[in-house]
Scaffold this active site. Structure first.
Site, PDB file in Angstrom:
ATOM      1  N   ASP A   1      47.037  35.284  42.547  1.00 35.39           N
ATOM      2  CA  ASP A   1      48.017  35.799  43.494  1.00 35.39           C
ATOM      3  C   ASP A   1      48.924  34.719  44.078  1.00 35.39           C
ATOM      4  OD1 ASP A   1      47.315  38.530  43.342  1.00 35.39           O
ATOM      5  OD2 ASP A   1      45.566  38.164  44.584  1.00 35.39           O
TER       6      ASP A   1
ATOM      7  N   TYR B   1      46.018  45.267  47.912  1.00 36.37           N
ATOM      8  CA  TYR B   1      45.235  44.556  48.921  1.00 36.37           C
ATOM      9  C   TYR B   1      46.135  43.898  49.963  1.00 36.37           C
ATOM     10  CZ  TYR B   1      40.355  44.707  47.377  1.00 36.37           C
ATOM     11  OH  TYR B   1      39.070  45.103  47.093  1.00 36.37           O
TER      12      TYR B   1
END
Length: 643
Positions: free
Chosen positions: A296, A379
């Protein structure tokens, strides 16, 4: 001109970078920016800089050409208005951008084969469809397209316009797309279960669940205002602490030049603290999840995914916000308002003692919180750096948001690689590895890292009752020993100890790293995803400082097959004693899903701490003010045991 070399680039400077590059004739119309950051001066230069000195300002850009796929490393001197470097970097794929994420979805929804594939599953309202692009690791890329900037696309469906985007996965369907052209290369299909009747909504308007009325308002007030100050050039001061706030598209928040005012002396503690990588592998080899490993930070960027914070929702109290300025893929600046939140929090009792003669003395703890939140598709990661009155530094990350799920056929068992969380719906087991880069300068740039273990002494004449515990302190001598692991049975910690300064009792001044949330990687050594990021193979790493060693899984992990970070850095086995060292801590969440994590996940918090260990001559919080107010008198003790 900024007043300090580490002030993040402003919108005007981003615009200047674009102006210089366009004027140079090197920036082709087909080129895009994967990211633009302040090219931080070498650490030695920053430490030598004094107010009044010239402030160097350079912008570093990673640019790729959508026409030929070539990546370029670009450096612009913003003061001189010149291009210092425009170099092709062969064999790499730069990070993806938010522009591409949205543009790919728009393009694919216009593609007849996508429309047809969705219609075959009864999905005709494309406004309810979410196409979620993921990056590839080289080992799972289709062989015929390995020379392309490639994305694979998950498909999700909302029940209603305002419904949860991740409540209804369209299982067994993936799209492969060339991210330079948005050409649909393939429609991948596999046998899959039909949509499950999940209870996947979380908005009260859709759940019908009324909010509680028995929790009364909780207000945090500071009538005299906050105790911290923030200068125009980004220096935060609170109690004895001072720190410079930075922000990049890749890391998000960066803490620079963290120090403590000890009387008339400012003492160094940390030069640069940030998150350097986040690896999220899904441990389910099924069609739906076999490629699902996210980097990420290296593949997308926490800064790009940072969201604006709101008073009363994300932060309470006397809040001060800091905006973040970033660029889009055209190099144009934009602002994320209220990207960083600054506030103080009460933290219960700091220290206390009740004496039968002297009475009670109690001091309340307080902490300075610097935070930002990033939405990474399904998320959320909520990052909190906290400074305490006793010299402790704490970093906490809270994961929340929505789990990835998959429908099951009627009557089918739940796969061993997941947990049933709803009717005919399972969530796969997965992990979140966070890698913190901690460039600690404990009273300067000369230190040795010691691994400190506690041992049970053998029973014998000197220890007849088996009570004795001892500690051993083992220096990490060279980078051959760089990777270290937690040992709970030995209560292992790591001390960064100055080799040039001692405290009042003659021991080295030091800070120790405590690691309560390290998790095992649980990969076979030859697993392709492990080979891309062997940094997750140890809980703590120690390396010698180099200005260009920032990314432990490589600067360009997108579509990578091996490691160009930690493995390469430690191969030369540099000595680590009495030098400028960097700690890397790998920690995170081993997420075996729970039913309670659905349909939106209560926050799961993980943390680490840096605690003074001989850094001070005594408790540094003896000067904490006594509690004030009508309820804070110090009564005489009425009981208790005297030791």
């Amino acid at each position: 001109m900024p007043a300090h070399p580490l002030v993040p680039l402003s919108a005007e400077e981003f615009g200047r970078n674009l102006e210089v590059l366009r004027g140079s004739g090197r920036l082709a119309p087909s080129m895009r920016f994967a990211g633009v950051v302040l090219a931080e001066p070498p650490k030695a230069d920053v430490l030598a800089w004094r107010p009044g000195d010239d402030v160097p300002r350079r912008a570093r850009s990673i640019v790729w050409d959508r026409a030929d796929g070539r990546t370029h490393d670009v450096l612009v001197d913003l003061v001189a208005g010149t291009v210092e470097r425009f170099e092709h970097v062969p064999g790499v794929t730069p990070n993806f951008t938010l522009d591409e994420f949205h543009d790919a979805e728009v393009a694919l929804k216009r593609e007849p084969r996508v429309v047809q594939a969705l219609a075959a599953r009864g999905i005709t309202d494309l406004d309810l469809v979410l196409l979620d692009t993921w990056t590839f690791g080289a080992a799972v890329m289709p062989e015929q397209w390995r020379d392309r900037r490639l994305g694979w696309v998950d498909v999700w469906r909302r029940e209603t316009t305002g419904g949860s985007p991740y409540a209804h996965p369209v299982s067994g369907l993936k799209f492969i797309v060339d991210m330079n052209t948005y050409e649909l290369l393939d429609v991948e299909e596999a046998p899959a279960a039909p949509d499950a009747p999940t209870r996947g909504e979380y908005d009260p308007a859709l759940t019908g669940i009324a909010g509680r009325t028995d929790l009364r308002a909780l207000d945090i007030t500071q009538p005299d205002g906050p105790s911290f100050t923030l200068s125009d050039d980004g220096e935060l001061r609170w109690a004895n602490w001072s720190v410079r706030l930075g922000f990049t598209h890749r890391e998000g928040l960066v803490l620079h030049q963290l120090g403590w005012q000890d009387g008339d002396e400012r003492r160094e503690i940390g030069y640069r603290l940030s998150f350097a990588e986040m690896v999220v592998p899904y441990r389910d080899p099924s069609f739906d999840h076999r490629r699902r490993t996210a980097y990420d930070i290296g593949e997308w960027g926490l800064g790009y995914m940072t969201t604006s914070l709101e008073l009363g929702c994300d932060c309470l109290g006397e809040i001060r916000y800091v905006d973040a300025v970033l660029t889009d893929s055209h190099g144009e600046p934009y602002t994320v308002p209220q990207a960083i939140c600054l506030h103080e929090e009460d933290d219960a009792v700091l220290w206390k003692h009740v004496d039968e003669r002297a009475g009670a003395q109690v001091r309340r703890s307080r902490r300075m919180v610097v935070s930002f939140h990033a939405t990474v598709a399904n998320y959320e990661y909520l990052v909190y750096w906290r400074l305490y009155l006793d010299g402790t530094i704490e970093c906490e990350v809270r994961a929340t948001g929505i789990m990835v799920t998959t429908p099951l056929p009627e009557g089918a068992p739940t796969p061993a690689t997941g947990v049933l969380v709803d009717e005919r719906t399972y969530a796969p087991i997965h992990q979140h590895f966070l890698v913190a880069r901690l460039d600690l300068d404990v009273d300067g740039q000369h230190a040795t890292v010691h691994e400190v273990d506690t041992h049970v002494a053998p029973t014998g004449p000197d220890n007849p009752h088996g009570l004795a515990l001892t500690t051993t302190s083992t220096p990490v001598r060279s980078e051959r020993e760089a990777g270290r692991d937690v040992d709970w049975q030995k209560q292992r910690v790591w001390k960064v100890a100055s080799t040039r300064r001692t405290n009042a009792v003659g021991t080295p001044t030091a800070y120790k790293l405590t690691t309560p949330d390290a998790i095992p990687h649980l990969f076979a050594p030859d697993a392709p995803q492990f080979l891309r990021a062997p940094v997750i193979g140890h809980d703590v790493w120690v390396t010698r400082h180099h200005d260009d060693e920032l990314w432990p899984a490589g600067e360009h992990p997108t579509q990578s097959s091996g490691d160009e970070g930690m493995t390469r850095w430690t191969a030369d086995d540099e000595p680590l004693e009495d030098t400028d060292v960097v700690l890397w801590h790998v920690f995170g969440i081993h997420h075996v899903p729970r039913v309670e994590d659905w349909p939106v996940m209560p926050q799961d918090a993980v943390a680490f701490r840096l605690k003074p260990s001989g850094f001070f001559d005594r408790n540094p919080a003896l000067d904490a003010p006594a509690p004030a107010g009508p309820h804070c008198h110090q009564p005489a003790p009425t009981g208790g045991k005297t030791n």
